[in-house]
Design a protein around this motif. Structure first.
Motif, PDB file in Angstrom:
ATOM      1  N   MET A   1      43.116   7.982 -11.908  1.00  0.00           N
ATOM      2  CA  MET A   1      42.839   8.426 -10.542  1.00  0.00           C
ATOM      3  C   MET A   1      41.659   9.393 -10.556  1.00  0.00           C
ATOM      4  O   MET A   1      41.646  10.356 -11.291  1.00  0.00           O
ATOM      5  CB  MET A   1      44.082   9.107  -9.946  1.00  0.00           C
ATOM      6  CG  MET A   1      43.860   9.667  -8.539  1.00  0.00           C
ATOM      7  SD  MET A   1      43.545   8.407  -7.328  1.00  0.00           S
ATOM      8  CE  MET A   1      45.154   7.624  -7.230  1.00  0.00           C
ATOM      9  N   LYS A   2      40.703   9.108  -9.731  1.00  0.00           N
ATOM     10  CA  LYS A   2      39.550   9.992  -9.632  1.00  0.00           C
ATOM     11  C   LYS A   2      39.966  11.302  -9.000  1.00  0.00           C
ATOM     12  O   LYS A   2      40.818  11.350  -8.116  1.00  0.00           O
ATOM     13  CB  LYS A   2      38.454   9.345  -8.775  1.00  0.00           C
ATOM     14  CG  LYS A   2      37.834   8.099  -9.392  1.00  0.00           C
ATOM     15  CD  LYS A   2      36.752   7.532  -8.476  1.00  0.00           C
ATOM     16  CE  LYS A   2      36.138   6.281  -9.072  1.00  0.00           C
ATOM     17  NZ  LYS A   2      35.110   5.709  -8.174  1.00  0.00           N
ATOM     18  N   GLU A   3      39.364  12.387  -9.473  1.00  0.00           N
ATOM     19  CA  GLU A   3      39.624  13.695  -8.906  1.00  0.00           C
ATOM     20  C   GLU A   3      38.826  13.825  -7.605  1.00  0.00           C
ATOM     21  O   GLU A   3      37.616  13.955  -7.613  1.00  0.00           O
ATOM     22  CB  GLU A   3      39.223  14.792  -9.896  1.00  0.00           C
ATOM     23  CG  GLU A   3      40.136  14.872 -11.103  1.00  0.00           C
ATOM     24  CD  GLU A   3      41.524  15.335 -10.743  1.00  0.00           C
ATOM     25  OE1 GLU A   3      42.478  14.911 -11.412  1.00  0.00           O
ATOM     26  OE2 GLU A   3      41.652  16.106  -9.773  1.00  0.00           O
ATOM     27  N   GLN A   4      39.508  13.683  -6.479  1.00  0.00           N
ATOM     28  CA  GLN A   4      38.860  13.799  -5.187  1.00  0.00           C
ATOM     29  C   GLN A   4      39.601  14.835  -4.364  1.00  0.00           C
ATOM     30  O   GLN A   4      40.763  15.133  -4.586  1.00  0.00           O
ATOM     31  CB  GLN A   4      38.883  12.462  -4.442  1.00  0.00           C
ATOM     32  CG  GLN A   4      38.213  11.310  -5.191  1.00  0.00           C
ATOM     33  CD  GLN A   4      38.290  10.026  -4.383  1.00  0.00           C
ATOM     34  OE1 GLN A   4      37.966  10.015  -3.199  1.00  0.00           O
ATOM     35  NE2 GLN A   4      38.721   8.965  -5.021  1.00  0.00           N
ATOM     36  N   LYS A   5      38.924  15.344  -3.391  1.00  0.00           N
ATOM     37  CA  LYS A   5      39.541  16.292  -2.484  1.00  0.00           C
ATOM     38  C   LYS A   5      40.558  15.560  -1.614  1.00  0.00           C
ATOM     39  O   LYS A   5      40.293  14.459  -1.126  1.00  0.00           O
ATOM     40  CB  LYS A   5      38.467  16.942  -1.609  1.00  0.00           C
ATOM     41  CG  LYS A   5      38.977  18.056  -0.719  1.00  0.00           C
ATOM     42  CD  LYS A   5      37.843  18.659   0.089  1.00  0.00           C
ATOM     43  CE  LYS A   5      38.345  19.771   0.995  1.00  0.00           C
ATOM     44  NZ  LYS A   5      37.253  20.326   1.816  1.00  0.00           N
ATOM     45  N   ARG A   6      41.702  16.166  -1.447  1.00  0.00           N
ATOM     46  CA  ARG A   6      42.769  15.641  -0.601  1.00  0.00           C
ATOM     47  C   ARG A   6      43.224  14.230  -1.014  1.00  0.00           C
ATOM     48  O   ARG A   6      43.537  13.395  -0.182  1.00  0.00           O
ATOM     49  CB  ARG A   6      42.365  15.668   0.871  1.00  0.00           C
ATOM     50  CG  ARG A   6      42.139  17.069   1.424  1.00  0.00           C
ATOM     51  CD  ARG A   6      42.052  17.070   2.930  1.00  0.00           C
ATOM     52  NE  ARG A   6      40.956  16.254   3.433  1.00  0.00           N
ATOM     53  CZ  ARG A   6      39.699  16.669   3.541  1.00  0.00           C
ATOM     54  NH1 ARG A   6      39.387  17.897   3.193  1.00  0.00           N
ATOM     55  NH2 ARG A   6      38.769  15.874   4.019  1.00  0.00           N
ATOM     56  N   VAL A   7      43.243  13.991  -2.314  1.00  0.00           N
ATOM     57  CA  VAL A   7      43.796  12.754  -2.862  1.00  0.00           C
ATOM     58  C   VAL A   7      44.856  13.145  -3.885  1.00  0.00           C
ATOM     59  O   VAL A   7      44.572  13.914  -4.802  1.00  0.00           O
ATOM     60  CB  VAL A   7      42.707  11.890  -3.529  1.00  0.00           C
ATOM     61  CG1 VAL A   7      43.343  10.701  -4.237  1.00  0.00           C
ATOM     62  CG2 VAL A   7      41.700  11.411  -2.491  1.00  0.00           C
ATOM     63  N   PRO A   8      46.096  12.646  -3.741  1.00  0.00           N
ATOM     64  CA  PRO A   8      47.161  13.064  -4.669  1.00  0.00           C
ATOM     65  C   PRO A   8      46.944  12.517  -6.070  1.00  0.00           C
ATOM     66  O   PRO A   8      46.285  11.496  -6.268  1.00  0.00           O
ATOM     67  CB  PRO A   8      48.413  12.465  -4.030  1.00  0.00           C
ATOM     68  CG  PRO A   8      47.915  11.283  -3.259  1.00  0.00           C
ATOM     69  CD  PRO A   8      46.572  11.678  -2.733  1.00  0.00           C
ATOM     70  N   GLU A  13      49.396   2.130  -5.564  1.00  0.00           N
ATOM     71  CA  GLU A  13      48.086   1.555  -5.844  1.00  0.00           C
ATOM     72  C   GLU A  13      47.455   0.845  -4.649  1.00  0.00           C
ATOM     73  O   GLU A  13      46.234   0.650  -4.601  1.00  0.00           O
ATOM     74  CB  GLU A  13      48.186   0.581  -7.015  1.00  0.00           C
ATOM     75  CG  GLU A  13      49.122  -0.592  -6.782  1.00  0.00           C
ATOM     76  CD  GLU A  13      49.215  -1.511  -7.992  1.00  0.00           C
ATOM     77  OE1 GLU A  13      49.784  -2.610  -7.850  1.00  0.00           O
ATOM     78  OE2 GLU A  13      48.725  -1.135  -9.074  1.00  0.00           O
ATOM     79  N   GLU A  14      48.258   0.451  -3.662  1.00  0.00           N
ATOM     80  CA  GLU A  14      47.676  -0.282  -2.532  1.00  0.00           C
ATOM     81  C   GLU A  14      46.991   0.636  -1.513  1.00  0.00           C
ATOM     82  O   GLU A  14      46.393   0.157  -0.547  1.00  0.00           O
ATOM     83  CB  GLU A  14      48.756  -1.131  -1.817  1.00  0.00           C
ATOM     84  CG  GLU A  14      49.878  -0.332  -1.170  1.00  0.00           C
ATOM     85  CD  GLU A  14      51.097  -0.202  -2.049  1.00  0.00           C
ATOM     86  OE1 GLU A  14      52.216  -0.250  -1.496  1.00  0.00           O
ATOM     87  OE2 GLU A  14      50.935  -0.066  -3.284  1.00  0.00           O
ATOM     88  N   PHE A  15      47.056   1.949  -1.756  1.00  0.00           N
ATOM     89  CA  PHE A  15      46.451   2.889  -0.799  1.00  0.00           C
ATOM     90  C   PHE A  15      45.239   3.580  -1.426  1.00  0.00           C
ATOM     91  O   PHE A  15      45.188   3.816  -2.635  1.00  0.00           O
ATOM     92  CB  PHE A  15      47.469   3.938  -0.361  1.00  0.00           C
ATOM     93  CG  PHE A  15      48.655   3.357   0.357  1.00  0.00           C
ATOM     94  CD1 PHE A  15      48.547   2.937   1.673  1.00  0.00           C
ATOM     95  CD2 PHE A  15      49.876   3.199  -0.300  1.00  0.00           C
ATOM     96  CE1 PHE A  15      49.639   2.390   2.337  1.00  0.00           C
ATOM     97  CE2 PHE A  15      50.961   2.658   0.352  1.00  0.00           C
ATOM     98  CZ  PHE A  15      50.847   2.245   1.678  1.00  0.00           C
ATOM     99  N   SER A  16      44.280   3.912  -0.593  1.00  0.00           N
ATOM    100  CA  SER A  16      43.082   4.616  -1.051  1.00  0.00           C
ATOM    101  C   SER A  16      42.577   5.501   0.079  1.00  0.00           C
ATOM    102  O   SER A  16      43.112   5.478   1.197  1.00  0.00           O
ATOM    103  CB  SER A  16      41.997   3.618  -1.468  1.00  0.00           C
ATOM    104  OG  SER A  16      41.640   2.793  -0.359  1.00  0.00           O
TER     105      SER A  16
END
Length: 387
Positions: A1-8, A13-16
């Protein structure tokens, strides 16, 4: 999982895409609480409208008791009527921060001033409640407390909670998964309660001699003989252990409420049975290693030829709290215990009894471990979903 803001950190896996940050108040059609009816407990009754208090919100569930109010009082407290899918959050006292979702099918209830009603406009209640139960949610609750003792949440603080939320579809997927974990925990807890109830019932039957064991060849053991407890397993007073002389070691120091530390020396050889002398009366511990019985406890190692584990169960069944001789601080009077007469089987039957009850204890211990593991799994799950 990429380290992104406001991403758990953990996500289906079907959500992005990023989650949105919103204040809880914007998601709600209602944030409020109730009050204690005029007349207090005198108006409570066994039937009527369920009246919900902080003790009913526990372990992420709404656990109702038989505390109700009449419809006439409920109609005067329309602002605090509880409906299905409401989130209930304890906002005062030692249970502050506990929450649950009112289950579907719940018809109507009312709530007192210690519990807040959080009613959402369209979002998934179980998702929001799971956030409140998470580490991050509990931090917001801690920071939002007001008052000199900091044991209270006001509605303004609750409305200001910032929550990262995904689409409704993702919320529902997360909520369903967490609900499945909660269901597993509930099932295990029910299994534990059933095993404990079974053990309690079978001990009653054993010690009343309604249930008897037999020899391997099927023949009966002799009748149990009545003896005084001083002749069966006399209790001895524990030994002082000054704090200044406590040195960590291999031998457990057993207090009235269990093993609290280890010491470099021991006073008593194994096996032993410990019960509280003061404070925690009625808690009985079996210990199968050399130990130091603290002076807050009473101990047995002289079993007079009886099977030690049987004596543990006998004292466990004994309800020693009946022999409290203290007026303010609970104190066990061992002379009163020693004078009690009990019917005791011969050692071979004692051994069978102890092995039978130990097998039940092992099953209970397995379930307790499963509960702990599942709760830890859920805790880790919430931390990664709501980091």
């Amino acid at each position: 999982m990429k380290e992104q803001k406001r991403v758990p950190k953990l996500r289906f896996e079907e959500f992005s895409g990023e989650w949105e940050t919103k204040k809880l108040g914007l998601l709600c059609s209602k944030i409020g609480s109730g009050s204690t009816p005029s007349g207090g407990q005198e108006v409570y009754q066994q039937t009527g409208i369920p009246f919900i208090r902080s003790q009913n919100v526990i372990n992420n569930e709404l656990i109702l008791d038989h505390t109700c109010i009449p419809e006439s009082i409920n109609s005067k407290m329309k602002g605090s009527i509880v409906k299905s899918n409401d989130i209930l959050l304890n906002i005062t006292g030692g249970s502050i921060g506990r929450s649950c979702v009112v289950p579907k099918g719940f018809k109507i209830g009312n709530v007192n001033q210690h519990v807040s009603i959080i009613r959402l406009k369209k979002d998934e209640p179980k998702f929001i409640q799971s956030f409140l139960a998470s580490y991050r949610g509990q931090k917001l609750i801690l920071r939002g407390q007001t008052g000199s003792g900091r044991e209270g949440l006001n509605f303004q603080s609750i409305r200001g909670f910032k929550i990262n939320i995904p689409t409704l579809t993702e919320q529902q997927k997360i909520a369903a998964f967490i609900s499945a974990v909660d269901k597993k925990i509930t099932q295990l807890q029910q299994k534990q309660r059933l095993l404990e109830a079974y053990k309690k019932g079978v001990m009653q039957r054993i010690f009343s001699q309604e249930l008897r064991f037999t020899r391997e060849d099927g023949s009966a053991y002799p009748d149990w003989e009545e003896q005084k407890m001083r002749d069966v397993a006399p209790l001895q007073r524990g030994f002082d252990l000054p704090t200044s002389k406590i040195i960590e070691g291999d031998y457990p120091v057993v207090y009235s409420n269990g093993i609290l530390r280890k010491h470099k020396e021991f006073k008593v050889n194994a096996p032993g049975v410990i019960t509280g002398r003061s404070g925690t009366i009625g808690q009985v511990t079996y210990i199968n290693e050399k130990f130091w019985p603290h002076n807050t406890s009473l101990w047995v190692t002289d079993f007079k030829g009886n099977y030690p584990k049987f004596i543990y169960y006998l004292y466990h069944f004994f309800k020693l709290e009946r022999f409290n001789a203290g007026s303010t601080v609970p104190t066990l009077n061992r002379n009163d215990v020693h004078a009690v007469k009990k019917h005791i089987p011969i050692r071979p039957e004692q051994t069978q009894i102890a092995h039978f009850l130990s097998a039940i204890d092992k099953k209970i211990a397995v379930v307790e471990t499963q509960i702990e593991q599942t709760q830890q799994f859920k805790k880790g799950l919430l931390q990664q979903m709501f980091a």
